[in-house]
Design a protein around this motif. Sequence first.
Motif, short mmCIF file in Angstrom:
data_model
loop_
_atom_site.label_atom_id
_atom_site.label_comp_id
_atom_site.label_asym_id
_atom_site.label_seq_id
_atom_site.Cartn_x
_atom_site.Cartn_y
_atom_site.Cartn_z
N VAL A 91 0.83 -1.20 0.00
CA VAL A 91 0.00 0.00 0.00
C VAL A 91 0.87 1.26 0.00
O VAL A 91 0.56 2.24 -0.70
CB VAL A 91 -0.95 -0.02 1.22
N GLN A 92 1.96 1.24 0.76
CA GLN A 92 2.85 2.40 0.78
C GLN A 92 3.45 2.65 -0.61
O GLN A 92 3.58 3.80 -1.04
CB GLN A 92 3.97 2.18 1.80
N GLU A 93 3.81 1.60 -1.32
CA GLU A 93 4.34 1.75 -2.68
C GLU A 93 3.28 2.31 -3.62
O GLU A 93 3.58 3.13 -4.50
CB GLU A 93 4.84 0.39 -3.19
N CYS A 94 2.03 1.88 -3.44
CA CYS A 94 0.93 2.39 -4.28
C CYS A 94 0.71 3.88 -4.01
O CYS A 94 0.57 4.66 -4.95
CB CYS A 94 -0.34 1.59 -4.00
N ILE A 95 0.70 4.28 -2.73
CA ILE A 95 0.49 5.68 -2.38
C ILE A 95 1.63 6.55 -2.90
O ILE A 95 1.41 7.65 -3.43
CB ILE A 95 0.33 5.83 -0.85
N ALA A 96 2.85 6.04 -2.77
CA ALA A 96 4.02 6.82 -3.17
C ALA A 96 4.13 6.96 -4.69
O ALA A 96 4.48 8.02 -5.20
CB ALA A 96 5.29 6.18 -2.61
N SER A 97 3.82 5.88 -5.42
CA SER A 97 4.01 5.89 -6.88
C SER A 97 2.76 6.28 -7.66
O SER A 97 2.85 6.70 -8.81
CB SER A 97 4.49 4.52 -7.35
N GLY A 98 1.57 6.10 -7.04
CA GLY A 98 0.34 6.34 -7.76
C GLY A 98 0.05 5.29 -8.81
O GLY A 98 -0.77 5.50 -9.71
N VAL A 99 0.71 4.14 -8.70
CA VAL A 99 0.56 3.05 -9.67
C VAL A 99 0.03 1.82 -8.94
O VAL A 99 0.42 1.54 -7.79
CB VAL A 99 1.92 2.71 -10.34
N GLU A 100 -0.87 1.09 -9.59
CA GLU A 100 -1.44 -0.11 -8.98
C GLU A 100 -0.35 -1.13 -8.65
O GLU A 100 0.56 -1.36 -9.46
CB GLU A 100 -2.48 -0.75 -9.91
N GLN A 101 -0.46 -1.76 -7.49
CA GLN A 101 0.49 -2.77 -7.04
C GLN A 101 -0.28 -4.07 -6.77
O GLN A 101 -1.38 -4.06 -6.24
CB GLN A 101 1.21 -2.32 -5.77
N ARG A 102 0.34 -5.21 -7.13
CA ARG A 102 -0.28 -6.51 -6.90
C ARG A 102 0.72 -7.47 -6.28
O ARG A 102 1.92 -7.39 -6.55
CB ARG A 102 -0.79 -7.12 -8.22
N ALA A 103 0.20 -8.40 -5.49
CA ALA A 103 1.07 -9.42 -4.89
C ALA A 103 0.21 -10.58 -4.40
O ALA A 103 -0.97 -10.40 -4.06
CB ALA A 103 1.87 -8.84 -3.73
N LEU A 104 0.79 -11.79 -4.39
CA LEU A 104 0.16 -12.97 -3.80
C LEU A 104 0.86 -13.20 -2.47
O LEU A 104 2.06 -13.48 -2.43
CB LEU A 104 0.31 -14.19 -4.71
N ILE A 105 0.11 -13.08 -1.39
CA ILE A 105 0.69 -13.11 -0.05
C ILE A 105 0.24 -14.37 0.68
O ILE A 105 -0.95 -14.72 0.66
CB ILE A 105 0.29 -11.86 0.73
#
Length: 427
Positions: free
Chosen positions: A149-163
């Motif tokens: 979520v921090q990467e999404c807020i900082a970059s403004g780009v959608e982030q995905r991951a399988l956790i």
Amino acid sequence: MTVSGDWLLFLALVVLVVITGAVSVYALFRLRRCRRSARYLMSALEHGDDDAYLSADRTRLSEEHRRILDTFQHRLVGLRDRVAGAERDSDAALSILSRVGDGVLVTDARGNIVLANRSQLERLRLSEQRVIGHSLIEVTQDHEVHQLVQECIASGVEQRALIETEPGRRFVSVSAMPSGADGGCVVVFQDRTELRRLEKVRRDFVANISHELRTPLTTLKLLCETLSDGGLDDTAVLAEYLSRIGVEVDRLAQMVEELGELSRIESGQARLERTPVRVSDLVARAIERLSAQAVRSELRLELDVAEDLPEPLGDERRLEQVLVNLLHNAIKFTAAGGAVSVRAEQSGDEILLTVEDNGIGIPEEDLDRIFERFYKTDKSRSSSGTGLGLAIARHVVDLHGGRIWVQSIEGRGSRFTFTLPLTSTQQ
């Protein structure tokens, strides 16, 4: 003449002062009335009382004031309509969001949660008060989600991951998307555990069926090559090899038959021929079919079946196959000198049939998958059999409305139990 002129001038001044004072008082009075009217009208507008505004006496206001207030009133009505529309849209969105099966969290630019749907609250096992206004890391306690979520807020780009939320057991797909100009983030959680399990089952199925086909086909090829290289001239060798070829062909035919049976059951094409089943006769036939194998394996077959059990409705042929599969496995994985027992009893509105052995048992990590197609434990990988018997048994029991399960301790034996439901008239 001079005195008279001064007196007249004085009177004129007095009259002028009186008139000016009267005009001023009247103007002040009108101004106060105007201000009271304006305040009343503004209060009506402020509280959304359009009826009071429209019915109020506005004759005390100037044309300019009336025009200003009317303009203000029209704009305020339009603004209220827009706000009401936005609230309706928001309520509809929240209603839809609450019905979404996936978990959804919305954060602000600082990573604090401003919205959570019902599915995510249930996954977190937290109340809305424990979630809204709190930081994402505090609520989820998952650093991978927080970092995403921090990467999404900082970059403004959608982030995905399988956790992997529970090591080796639970998998969640997390998508973090920018929510707009406020700099926040929409986080969607999708449970992929069952999908991952099905993918593993599919891979194992392909690997297992390849293994099961490879062994008899390789054997058949070697036997044929040996016969072609001169084995046909030796009558004893020819007879032995033809016998072995017959065994392997029978094994392939059994696998094809069981695969076809399993496919018919799983696709719903199998139809049960339900008749009253005498449980003692059912068990006796299954024991009779495998008694010779038990003798060869030097095992004791023990029976504990009451003669007066109620007769459940079922397909005798298929139920007999279930018992045969369970007995065959028990005999196959029990060492010489051991025992295999079959027990049948009534428990409430069910008949319980149990096959128990004191053989090698099943590893704990295999218990959840033992009823899958072609699934075999490491100990039985090289043994004979197609690995379809337990899968067929499970489906047949399911078709009868019953349950089947296993209890096992590695090195001490296994107990397979399945149930057959009774109707109210059979109990």
